[in-house]
Design a protein around this motif. Sequence first.
Motif, mmCIF file in Angstrom:
data_model
loop_
_atom_site.group_PDB
_atom_site.id
_atom_site.type_symbol
_atom_site.label_atom_id
_atom_site.label_comp_id
_atom_site.label_asym_id
_atom_site.label_seq_id
_atom_site.Cartn_x
_atom_site.Cartn_y
_atom_site.Cartn_z
ATOM 1 N N ARG A 35 0.694 -1.190 0.071
ATOM 2 C CA ARG A 35 0.106 0.096 0.019
ATOM 3 C C ARG A 35 0.945 1.353 0.013
ATOM 4 O O ARG A 35 0.624 2.190 -0.771
ATOM 5 N N ASP A 36 1.945 1.354 0.858
ATOM 6 C CA ASP A 36 2.782 2.334 0.927
ATOM 7 C C ASP A 36 3.544 2.682 -0.504
ATOM 8 O O ASP A 36 3.689 3.725 -0.941
ATOM 9 N N ASP A 37 4.058 1.429 -1.223
ATOM 10 C CA ASP A 37 4.713 1.536 -2.356
ATOM 11 C C ASP A 37 3.491 2.095 -3.362
ATOM 12 O O ASP A 37 3.972 2.972 -4.295
ATOM 13 N N ALA A 38 2.366 1.655 -3.307
ATOM 14 C CA ALA A 38 1.320 2.165 -4.326
ATOM 15 C C ALA A 38 0.990 3.689 -4.021
ATOM 16 O O ALA A 38 0.765 4.360 -4.920
ATOM 17 N N ARG A 39 1.101 4.164 -2.905
ATOM 18 C CA ARG A 39 0.975 5.363 -2.438
ATOM 19 C C ARG A 39 2.172 6.169 -3.079
ATOM 20 O O ARG A 39 1.750 7.457 -3.593
ATOM 21 N N GLN A 40 3.256 6.000 -2.940
ATOM 22 C CA GLN A 40 4.402 6.568 -3.546
ATOM 23 C C GLN A 40 4.368 6.899 -5.039
ATOM 24 O O GLN A 40 4.507 7.783 -5.792
ATOM 25 N N GLN A 41 3.832 5.506 -5.634
ATOM 26 C CA GLN A 41 3.658 5.321 -6.960
ATOM 27 C C GLN A 41 2.557 6.404 -7.461
ATOM 28 O O GLN A 41 2.700 6.963 -8.593
ATOM 29 N N ALA A 42 1.380 6.508 -6.886
ATOM 30 C CA ALA A 42 0.537 7.497 -6.996
ATOM 31 C C ALA A 42 0.842 8.898 -7.069
ATOM 32 O O ALA A 42 0.611 9.750 -7.788
ATOM 33 N N ASP A 43 1.731 9.115 -6.032
ATOM 34 C CA ASP A 43 2.125 10.464 -5.730
ATOM 35 C C ASP A 43 3.044 10.874 -6.973
ATOM 36 O O ASP A 43 3.091 11.884 -7.763
ATOM 37 N N TRP A 44 3.901 10.011 -7.549
ATOM 38 C CA TRP A 44 4.686 10.030 -8.575
ATOM 39 C C TRP A 44 4.069 10.314 -9.712
ATOM 40 O O TRP A 44 4.347 11.296 -10.644
ATOM 41 N N GLN A 45 2.721 9.543 -9.974
ATOM 42 C CA GLN A 45 1.747 9.823 -11.222
ATOM 43 C C GLN A 45 1.328 11.062 -11.248
ATOM 44 O O GLN A 45 0.500 11.426 -12.221
ATOM 45 N N VAL A 46 0.884 11.620 -9.826
ATOM 46 C CA VAL A 46 0.220 12.939 -9.766
ATOM 47 C C VAL A 46 1.313 13.850 -10.737
ATOM 48 O O VAL A 46 0.765 14.790 -11.456
ATOM 49 N N GLU A 47 2.518 13.874 -10.239
ATOM 50 C CA GLU A 47 3.450 14.682 -10.841
ATOM 51 C C GLU A 47 3.663 14.720 -12.210
ATOM 52 O O GLU A 47 3.568 15.642 -13.064
ATOM 53 N N ALA A 48 3.490 13.293 -12.655
ATOM 54 C CA ALA A 48 3.633 12.829 -14.354
ATOM 55 C C ALA A 48 2.548 13.574 -15.018
ATOM 56 O O ALA A 48 2.713 13.989 -16.083
ATOM 57 N N LEU A 49 1.401 13.307 -14.425
ATOM 58 C CA LEU A 49 0.100 13.810 -14.876
ATOM 59 C C LEU A 49 -0.008 15.179 -14.937
ATOM 60 O O LEU A 49 -0.418 15.863 -16.244
ATOM 61 N N ALA A 50 0.287 15.960 -14.056
ATOM 62 C CA ALA A 50 0.571 17.542 -13.966
ATOM 63 C C ALA A 50 1.694 18.155 -15.367
ATOM 64 O O ALA A 50 1.252 19.081 -15.848
ATOM 65 N N THR A 51 2.686 17.250 -15.147
ATOM 66 C CA THR A 51 3.535 17.513 -16.025
ATOM 67 C C THR A 51 3.011 17.457 -17.855
ATOM 68 O O THR A 51 3.211 18.188 -18.625
ATOM 69 N N ALA A 52 2.286 16.218 -17.793
ATOM 70 C CA ALA A 52 1.663 16.032 -19.049
ATOM 71 C C ALA A 52 0.583 17.164 -19.390
ATOM 72 O O ALA A 52 0.395 17.623 -20.423
ATOM 73 N N GLU A 53 -0.086 17.476 -18.292
ATOM 74 C CA GLU A 53 -1.113 18.487 -18.504
ATOM 75 C C GLU A 53 -0.509 19.972 -18.994
ATOM 76 O O GLU A 53 -1.094 20.421 -19.714
ATOM 77 N N ASN A 54 0.595 20.200 -18.512
ATOM 78 C CA ASN A 54 1.487 21.491 -18.799
ATOM 79 C C ASN A 54 1.850 21.327 -20.006
ATOM 80 O O ASN A 54 1.741 22.402 -20.878
ATOM 81 N N LYS A 55 2.467 20.433 -20.376
ATOM 82 C CA LYS A 55 2.880 20.034 -21.942
ATOM 83 C C LYS A 55 1.747 20.300 -22.811
ATOM 84 O O LYS A 55 2.186 20.972 -23.893
ATOM 85 N N LEU A 56 0.679 19.717 -22.504
ATOM 86 C CA LEU A 56 -0.447 19.777 -23.407
ATOM 87 C C LEU A 56 -0.913 21.374 -23.711
ATOM 88 O O LEU A 56 -1.106 21.450 -24.671
ATOM 89 N N GLN A 57 -1.071 21.760 -22.531
ATOM 90 C CA GLN A 57 -1.473 23.347 -22.476
ATOM 91 C C GLN A 57 -0.439 24.234 -23.610
ATOM 92 O O GLN A 57 -0.793 24.840 -24.255
ATOM 93 N N ARG A 58 1.096 23.934 -23.265
ATOM 94 C CA ARG A 58 1.896 24.481 -24.094
ATOM 95 C C ARG A 58 1.800 24.201 -25.539
ATOM 96 O O ARG A 58 1.808 24.958 -26.371
ATOM 97 N N MET A 59 1.559 22.843 -25.811
ATOM 98 C CA MET A 59 1.356 22.444 -27.096
ATOM 99 C C MET A 59 -0.241 23.130 -27.791
ATOM 100 O O MET A 59 0.107 23.504 -29.083
ATOM 101 N N GLU A 60 -0.988 23.393 -27.069
ATOM 102 C CA GLU A 60 -2.230 23.743 -27.588
ATOM 103 C C GLU A 60 -2.011 25.353 -27.983
ATOM 104 O O GLU A 60 -2.459 26.069 -28.889
ATOM 105 N N GLU A 61 -1.236 25.957 -26.977
ATOM 106 C CA GLU A 61 -0.870 27.239 -27.112
ATOM 107 C C GLU A 61 -0.016 27.478 -28.520
ATOM 108 O O GLU A 61 -0.433 28.474 -29.349
ATOM 109 N N LEU A 62 1.013 26.704 -28.693
ATOM 110 C CA LEU A 62 1.872 26.483 -29.766
ATOM 111 C C LEU A 62 1.042 26.320 -31.208
ATOM 112 O O LEU A 62 1.093 27.057 -32.036
ATOM 113 N N ALA A 63 -0.133 25.530 -31.033
ATOM 114 C CA ALA A 63 -1.143 25.138 -32.066
ATOM 115 C C ALA A 63 -1.768 26.334 -32.562
ATOM 116 O O ALA A 63 -1.956 26.783 -33.607
#
Length: 148
Positions: free
Chosen positions: A85-113
């Motif tokens: 459970r603790d490992d999965a929680r750490q993985q979820a925290d990391w995935q939240v950061e990865a999702l935020a990075t992906a969201e930011n990149k998508l926003q930049r790509m939409e602005e560039l488009a």
Amino acid sequence: MRERRQLRLAKMQMTLARIARREAMGALADALEEERKSDDLAQRSTDMAQGYGARRDARSGAQLRALRLMAGGLAEMARDAQRARDDARQQADWQVEALATAENKLQRMEELAGEARRKLARAEAAREASRSGGGAMARKLQTSNSNT
């Protein structure tokens, strides 16, 4: 035309960013589900270990030993599930950061488009203006030469 290539590239990057965001969302959902399952298993194992440890109906030393072994095994399973459970929680925290990075990149790509679309529209308008404006200027010059 350079503007069209830039727009195609921006659209392709935007598509890749959307795919990355979708994958990050899926990985986050998986990590949260794994955390929930591990937490559930840890809780059930703990409850069962306590139940076996509290039993007083053993009639012999062998039965008592078997109950203790079962309770110990369940307690170990609960500890393993808590670690998972603790490992999965750490993985979820990391995935939240990865999702935020992906969201930011998508926003930049939409602005560039969007910027690429605007540049293309301006370039096409300028070309159209030069075609229609240039023709009018040539007619004006031609008319002025025939009057002299």
